[in-house]
Scaffold this active site. Structure first.
Site, PDB file in Angstrom:
ATOM      1  N   ASP A  70      44.529  41.212  29.603  1.00 14.78           N
ATOM      2  CA  ASP A  70      44.432  40.532  30.898  1.00 14.78           C
ATOM      3  C   ASP A  70      45.444  39.394  30.988  1.00 14.78           C
ATOM      4  OD1 ASP A  70      43.635  39.668  33.398  1.00 14.78           O
ATOM      5  OD2 ASP A  70      41.863  38.606  32.677  1.00 14.78           O
ATOM      6  N   GLU A  97      35.840  39.980  37.267  1.00 15.14           N
ATOM      7  CA  GLU A  97      36.307  38.898  36.382  1.00 15.14           C
ATOM      8  C   GLU A  97      36.734  37.692  37.194  1.00 15.14           C
ATOM      9  OE1 GLU A  97      39.255  36.509  34.060  1.00 15.14           O
ATOM     10  OE2 GLU A  97      39.578  37.538  35.944  1.00 15.14           O
ATOM     11  N   GLU A  98      37.353  37.956  38.352  1.00 10.33           N
ATOM     12  CA  GLU A  98      38.027  36.867  39.074  1.00 10.33           C
ATOM     13  C   GLU A  98      37.087  35.812  39.641  1.00 10.33           C
ATOM     14  OE1 GLU A  98      40.963  36.260  38.810  1.00 10.33           O
ATOM     15  OE2 GLU A  98      42.140  38.077  38.558  1.00 10.33           O
ATOM     16  N   HIS A 129      40.066  44.124  33.577  1.00  4.52           N
ATOM     17  CA  HIS A 129      39.157  44.025  34.720  1.00  4.52           C
ATOM     18  C   HIS A 129      39.721  44.736  35.948  1.00  4.52           C
ATOM     19  CE1 HIS A 129      41.265  40.691  36.816  1.00  4.52           C
ATOM     20  NE2 HIS A 129      41.471  40.177  35.628  1.00  4.52           N
ATOM     21  N   HIS A 175      47.814  35.985  41.095  1.00  4.92           N
ATOM     22  CA  HIS A 175      46.949  35.600  42.228  1.00  4.92           C
ATOM     23  C   HIS A 175      47.696  35.380  43.540  1.00  4.92           C
ATOM     24  CE1 HIS A 175      43.574  33.834  39.420  1.00  4.92           C
ATOM     25  NE2 HIS A 175      43.898  35.075  39.123  1.00  4.92           N
ATOM     26  N   ASP A 233      47.584  41.519  37.329  1.00  6.81           N
ATOM     27  CA  ASP A 233      46.261  40.923  37.106  1.00  6.81           C
ATOM     28  C   ASP A 233      45.213  41.689  37.898  1.00  6.81           C
ATOM     29  OD1 ASP A 233      44.205  39.269  36.370  1.00  6.81           O
ATOM     30  OD2 ASP A 233      44.829  37.588  37.620  1.00  6.81           O
TER      31      ASP A 233
END
Lengths: 457, 457
Positions: B353, B325-326, B279, B423, B291
């Site tokens: 991912d 995606e997030e 993503h 994140h 990520d």
């Protein structure tokens, strides 16, 4: 009926054993991951003591610190084994530049190789001849080498999966380059750092002059991979550029040092000894976290894990923190010498000296039968993603213990990042991950547990 | 005689196939390790563009950049697939402190959770009630929660080997904590960061208010693990301390964005489509290198590796860089919707991912027969230390493609370091290792090659 009973008893014994082994191994991993001590110990060793080259004050501090840890672990015996070690000091920081024309210079990062002599006091400036191997010197001959600095620039092969294999394919330049180039009248040697990455860290390491007379020894230094690329490109543009370098390292007389040893006495076979170890010395660059602070704290952790999980070994489990792996192997040699002299029966030795990264398995130096015995335990390691049980080298420090009975093994962590750090200013504590380090310790403890339980057949 | 001949022909065909597969896989790994492009692409995506939350300028720049890369790879078709995405903005930096007595404060690091509302303009100060789970709210009841900030402090379980499992065990606090605590009259929510390490980085991530009316939504933020420990200790000493926090994040109307897609048309079965993807969006903290910048560049690299090794796929190989995606999965949803509407025949989808770390294998979402087909190739992966072929989840973006025929798979890299970065401000380019990233791409390419060669049976 009796036969059936025997089969049932055997079967249930086997099921019981499998279940017991699974539980103990699970307990070891759980203890390491949830209450592991190795990372905290390494933090002290790395950030409070730092790089600890044999014969240095830091090496002595490391001896004192790790002995005090072992003293407080409730082991049956803790002692220091005296060993004389070489002492080499780097001196003031090295300095080097490429002179592409008079007055036009580019600084490059170098570090003296361990054991190298100094340059003349004012430094050394000479033309450079680039080669890809020691063998290439012969083809060039004295005529094209004399009076020059030889630049060994063979890079580690990035196509290999195992980076240690790539390292082995290039380490001869560093170890013997100066001795060999000196035979053709070279005045100095510069070696491309053993690093797969392009960056600015020079990577030092052991070198030897072999039997070169003292007066004929030439200085040798590692250049960063970025520096090597720059030097090579500059030479392609103009082969008559010069390199200047200055280093004032020095070899001093041997000094006293120690292997640090602790043991839990075996409950039923105390005469059978299992060694688990790493080397306490490191290079003076960085803080030696991966090489081999990691191996030392993991080895101590193996004994702590046994204590913490209430496991009482049948055989004697001995942790040995070897001194002087990097530039002499005096600790490993002295340990084996005394073991043989005392006719101690070492059945297994396991070394961790490949960095503190995620463990993948073991290399095993054993006869086919003993190798297969270890491989038969593979399924017990599967839940922990330990899958590599490969014939191979155990480790430098435990190597001198080799005889026709002992099994030697090395912990094999993931190797991809190791040479980004090895022997350089970049081998520092922040590059070690706590979980990876502790998984390695639990993996070692699990194999030691199995060997302790079943013996070497 | 004829039978023998048939057997010999079959046998030699099989030997030929095995040899061909070994050679092609070796070529893919060698190309990736010696001339890989993924790392350079990631450097641009991470350091020149940076964090790229859906709807941001950076997300659009990432679309433009990756499309331009695909445009220059000599693919058969490159296009953008429009998709509406949510837009949430963090606003000015968050601020928080623990007030242990009037005027005595300790700042703690927080970041708003993605999708959260702001605090009142002047911030929010209230007493704190610590809980370990959503279920615990019920036991406390409105009486003990109303007017307070609920602090969800359940830590990831460090005893688990797979850190994603530890993550799954705690993510409900982050996702639904605010919606649930709001039902009991809480005025705000603070969630312990989903990080196994103790450090100062708050880790954001998606949250949802479910069907909570807009007027009743309470602000939610992640606190660093060090901050969580401090807050918890402070509460133990004095349960009536207060926490202040201020954030001015905002949800805005949906905006236009895109999935970025490129394909090599299959030479013999162009109607059978194999998807490889990651993503393109990331959180706004850090630069989204692990990520999922890693997964995007690895997926593009799969197609480049085929081109560079001269491999012409039989089936259509499509790289899809999914948007959003997030916080919405709009890209994955839109892609599947169009694929089903057009009755495209997707036989296999592979997502990366889980970070750009050393690859260990795959999780596979398939029926038993197809799972076994993939496991039968295990020996081909052994030289590359790929050993994990585990039934499991493929990936969020490819999930909507699921039907009763498609095989879904996820690349499984080593997971130990992932949640140190995930994140947070600590997900940055310097934490990606080139070799590890490129090994992942080669591992993906090898599985795609095998599926392309043999099809899904």
């Amino acid at each position: 009926m009796k036969q059936l009973l025997v089969i049932l008893v055997l079967l249930s014994t086997q099921i019981y054993a499998q279940d017991r082994d699974e539980k103990q191994i699970k307990a070891l991993y759980h203890q390491a991951l949830t209450e592991g001590s190795a990372y905290g110990w390494l933090q002290h060793l790395s950030t409070k003591i730092g790089g600890r080259l044999s014969g240095s004050i830091q090496a002595q501090q490391a001896v004192d610190y790790t002995k005090s840890l072992l003293d407080n672990m409730g082991l049956d015996k803790v002692w220091l084994q005296p060993v004389k070690v070489p002492k080499w000091v780097r001196g003031t920081p090295e300095f080097a530049y490429i002179e592409s024309a008079p007055g036009i210079t580019n600084n490059v990062a170098i570090r003296a190789l361990g054991g190298s002599v100094a340059t003349p006091f004012g430094g050394l400036k000479a033309e450079v001849i680039e080669v890809q191997s020691i063998e290439a010197l012969k083809g060039l001959g004295r005529e094209r080498i004399e009076g020059k600095i030889v630049f060994f620039n063979r890079a580690m092969d990035p196509g290999l999966i195992d980076t240690f294999q790539a390292y082995s394919g290039c380490a001869d330049q560093r170890y013997s380059g100066a001795a060999e180039a000196g035979k053709y009248g070279a005045v100095g040697v510069i070696v491309r750092s053993l690093n797969l990455r392009l960056d600015d860290f020079p990577h030092t390491g052991a070198m030897s002059y072999g039997n070169t007379p003292v007066a004929e020894r030439i200085p040798a230094a590692a250049i960063s991979t970025n520096g090597a690329e720059l030097l090579s490109t500059t030479l392609k543009l103009n082969p008559s550029i010069k390199l200047y370098f200055k280093q004032n390292c020095k070899n001093l007389p041997d000094v006293d040092s120690y292997n640090v040893i602790g043991e839990i006495k075996g409950s039923t076979h105390p005469e059978e000894i299992i060694v688990v170890g790493g080397h306490l010395d490191s290079w003076d660059l960085g803080d030696g976290s991966h090489d081999d602070g990691a191996g030392c704290v993991q080895s101590m952790e193996v004994l702590r894990l046994f204590k913490a999980t209430g496991y009482r070994p049948k055989r004697t489990i001995r942790v040995v923190l070897f001194m002087n792996e990097e530039n002499g192997l005096r600790g490993g040699t002295a340990y084996a010498k005394e073991a043989f002299a005392k006719k101690e029966r070492h059945i297994f030795a396991l070394e961790s000296d490949s960095g503190g990264f995620t463990p993948r398995g073991f290399t095993i130096d054993a006869n086919q039968k003993n190798y297969e015995q270890i491989v038969s335990w593979k399924n017990l390691f599967e839940p922990y993603l330990i899958h590599l049980f490969q014939k191979g080298y155990g480790g430098a420090d435990i190597g001198p213990l080799k005889d026709d009975r002992i099994v030697l093994a090395g912990l094999r962590p993931d190797t991809q990042r190791y040479f980004d750090h090895h022997h350089s200013d970049n081998d520092t504590f922040e590059h070690v991950n706590q979980r990876e380090l502790h998984l390695g310790a639990a993996t070692m403890a699990s194999l030691v547990y199995l060997i302790d339980t079943y013996g070497i057949k």
